[in-house]
Design an enzyme around this catalytic site. Structure first.
Site, PDB file in Angstrom:
ATOM      1  N   HIS A   1      23.248   9.707 -40.720  1.00 54.68           N
ATOM      2  CA  HIS A   1      23.682  11.094 -40.598  1.00 54.68           C
ATOM      3  C   HIS A   1      23.835  11.718 -41.996  1.00 54.68           C
ATOM      4  CE1 HIS A   1      24.233  10.341 -36.461  1.00 54.68           C
ATOM      5  NE2 HIS A   1      25.534  10.503 -36.317  1.00 54.68           N
TER       6      HIS A   1
ATOM      7  N   CYS B   1      31.518   8.457 -35.926  1.00 53.74           N
ATOM      8  CA  CYS B   1      30.687   8.233 -37.122  1.00 53.74           C
ATOM      9  C   CYS B   1      30.786   9.376 -38.137  1.00 53.74           C
ATOM     10  CB  CYS B   1      29.233   8.049 -36.709  1.00 53.74           C
ATOM     11  SG  CYS B   1      28.646   9.304 -35.565  1.00 53.74           S
TER      12      CYS B   1
HETATM   13  N1  HSE Z   1      28.901  10.887 -31.702  1.00 56.28           N
HETATM   14  C1  HSE Z   1      27.979  10.511 -32.716  1.00 56.28           C
HETATM   15  C2  HSE Z   1      26.636  11.129 -32.500  1.00 56.28           C
HETATM   16  C3  HSE Z   1      27.846   9.034 -32.796  1.00 56.28           C
HETATM   17  O1  HSE Z   1      26.362  11.527 -31.365  1.00 56.28           O
HETATM   18  O2  HSE Z   1      25.876  11.205 -33.439  1.00 56.28           O
HETATM   19  C4  HSE Z   1      28.937   8.412 -33.602  1.00 56.28           C
HETATM   20  O3  HSE Z   1      28.734   7.025 -33.676  1.00 56.28           O
END
Ligand code: HSE
Length: 331
Positions: free
Chosen positions: A240, A128
């Site tokens: 995010h 992501c």
């Molecule tokens: N690895 C990422 C996280 C999620 O832990 O935020 C990506 O989909």
């Protein structure tokens, strides 16, 4: 068009159902798969209840055209052969195949055509944080080559899955009630805190999450860009954020950058500091674009520019990107 989803009950599987429906993805039949635990559950899709079947090594994928797989790397590795052996294209959300040379790693705004060359029938979806990063970087790369990027992430609980989102919510309730908070999905209590560790540490002191940003960005952008990241889990439920500093091969002005972002596919600019307008995760969860704001010159680097991005981790960071790959394949 026969479409399958593997890992239907997870946060990404559920989002895949919504994205396919919202975008009127052309499908005649939908097959849903899951673990023995979720087998038998059913989900409504376009007015019909579809039951989840247990994923097994059999011929269930015989006439499937595209399978979206989002059930963890172990499942992807174990079932890739079963899923692809009759010609289905597997669009895999895990990290199992991302860095393999014969598996394209695709973010359609950047390298859609790579999806056309998948000798093993597997196309990988990036992590992501990488998907969000490269959509923003590509806007600038179009006008000036980016030599390096420094990134600080602010990653929501959603990145650790639906159970982790619940844990964060529970932690706040438990603390209000004077109880000891449950800590099982994160390394530490996340409520009222942040954790400068996403995934496990590697030998060079960076985490796996941080090294994914380095390696995946270079593969997707076909670039020698250097990327150094610090990935941080914050008590945000979903979407995010990333603070990004880039160095380009020539200086670019804020105006040039703003124009490039405004024109770029998949990007929306929210950047009006005097009105306190900039992207924030709370209001942008559930939305498709990568939002860019706080665009300014890097005071420490003549060829530098810095900006701030927010994007929904489950949408562009996972389900939406996968569906966009499928749309490109059938267009
Ligand atoms: N690895 C990422 C996280 C999620 O832990 O935020 C990506 O989909």
């Amino acid at each position: 068009m026969k479409i399958a989803i593997v890992g239907t009950s997870g946060a990404v599987g559920q989002e895949l159902l919504r994205v396919l429906d919202e975008r009127n993805f052309p499908l005649d039949e939908l097959l849903l798969f899951g673990s023995s635990r979720s087998a038998g559950t059913s989900y409504n899709f376009r007015g019909k209840q579809v039951e989840v079947k247990e994923l097994q090594h059999n011929d269930d994928f015989k006439d499937v055209d595209i399978a979206f797989v989002s059930a963890g790397g172990g499942t992807s590795l174990e079932f890739a052969e079963t899923i692809t052996k009759y010609g289905a294209i597997m669009i895999d959300n895990s990290s199992a195949f991302r860095m393999q040379d014969d598996v394209p790693l695709v973010v359609p705004e950047v390298n859609a055509e790579d999806a056309l060359n998948s000798p093993r029938g597997i196309i990988a979806n990036p992590n992501c944080t990488t998907a969000q990063l490269v959509v923003a970087l590509q806007a600038i790369e179009e006008i000036a080559h980016i030599k390096r990027a420094h990134v600080a992430t602010y990653q929501a609980a959603s990145g650790a899955g639906a159970a982790a989102m619940q844990e964060l919510e529970d932690q706040y309730k438990q603390l209000v009630n004077g109880e000891e908070p449950t800590v099982s999905k994160f390394a530490y209590q996340l409520a009222y805190n942040l954790i400068p560790q996403v995934d496990v540490f590697t030998d060079n002191g960076y985490t796996k999450e941080e090294m994914k940003m380095y390696n995946e960005t270079r593969k997707i952008m076909h670039s020698n860009i250097e990327v150094s990241a610090t990935c941080v889990r914050v008590p945000v439920m979903r979407a995010h954020s990333e603070a990004i500093w880039i160095e380009t091969e020539r200086p670019i002005s804020v105006e040039e950058a703003r124009e490039a972002f405004s024109k770029a596919k998949g990007v929306e600019v929210i950047d009006n500091p005097s009105a306190r307008e900039y992207p924030m995760p709370l209001g942008l969860s559930g939305k498709d674009p990568v939002y860019v704001g706080r665009i300014r010159k890097d005071l420490a680097n003549e060829n530098g520019l810095t900006f701030w991005t927010v994007s929904d981790q489950i949408r562009k960071g996972a389900a939406l990107n996968a569906v966009q790959i499928a749309e490109y394949l059938i267009s």
